[in-house]
Design an enzyme around this catalytic site. Sequence first.
Site, mmCIF file in Angstrom:
data_model
loop_
_atom_site.group_PDB
_atom_site.id
_atom_site.type_symbol
_atom_site.label_atom_id
_atom_site.label_comp_id
_atom_site.label_asym_id
_atom_site.label_seq_id
_atom_site.Cartn_x
_atom_site.Cartn_y
_atom_site.Cartn_z
ATOM 1 N N THR A 72 3.862 -15.532 2.669
ATOM 2 C CA THR A 72 3.793 -15.832 4.094
ATOM 3 C C THR A 72 3.219 -14.620 4.829
ATOM 4 O O THR A 72 3.241 -13.503 4.301
ATOM 5 C CB THR A 72 5.180 -16.234 4.637
ATOM 6 N N THR A 113 3.700 -12.317 7.576
ATOM 7 C CA THR A 113 4.350 -11.025 7.800
ATOM 8 C C THR A 113 4.913 -10.464 6.497
ATOM 9 O O THR A 113 4.828 -9.256 6.243
ATOM 10 C CB THR A 113 5.470 -11.147 8.855
ATOM 11 N N CYS A 114 5.446 -11.325 5.662
ATOM 12 C CA CYS A 114 6.027 -10.891 4.391
ATOM 13 C C CYS A 114 4.968 -10.245 3.499
ATOM 14 O O CYS A 114 5.229 -9.225 2.856
ATOM 15 C CB CYS A 114 6.670 -12.073 3.674
ATOM 16 N N SER A 115 3.779 -10.824 3.471
ATOM 17 C CA SER A 115 2.708 -10.328 2.609
ATOM 18 C C SER A 115 1.904 -9.192 3.224
ATOM 19 O O SER A 115 1.404 -8.331 2.509
ATOM 20 C CB SER A 115 1.747 -11.465 2.250
#
Length: 160
Positions: A46, A48-50
Amino acid sequence: MTIQVGDAIPSAKLMQGTPDGPQETSTEALFGGKTVVLFGVPGAFTPTCSAKHLPGFVENFDALKAKGADVVACMAVNDAFVMAAWGKDQGVDGKVVMIADGSADFTKKLGLELDLTARGLGIRCQRFALVAKDGKVTHVAVEAPGAFEVSRAEAVLGAL
């Protein structure tokens, strides 16, 4: 209720995403006798996660270890195959342990579930970071919806 400082990490079985495929582990094996930084994300791959969350922990791995972390682990409500692929994509290179909580059992025991059913994502994990020493929580930070501040690697460095 959300896990708090001083609480014991609840007992749970987890799957670890590895280059060799899924490996079962337990919270006892992961947290026992160690200082562990665990951060949780709503989902692998996703935005922000990545782009920010996982890369921040990879980039700050040596600093986290220097401040006393024995293990740095990333957890999401995804399967172990997805977590292994995401780790490979992000170049974790054995630095960050990729933990799959596929059915959100551990996430629910931590009180950190997030219902994203309306967005087609089901039950997920809130964005958070915690530090545990020998299975006892010494720091926990849960993000407000849409925020990315208190669970960043740099914030965790300040808490170690």
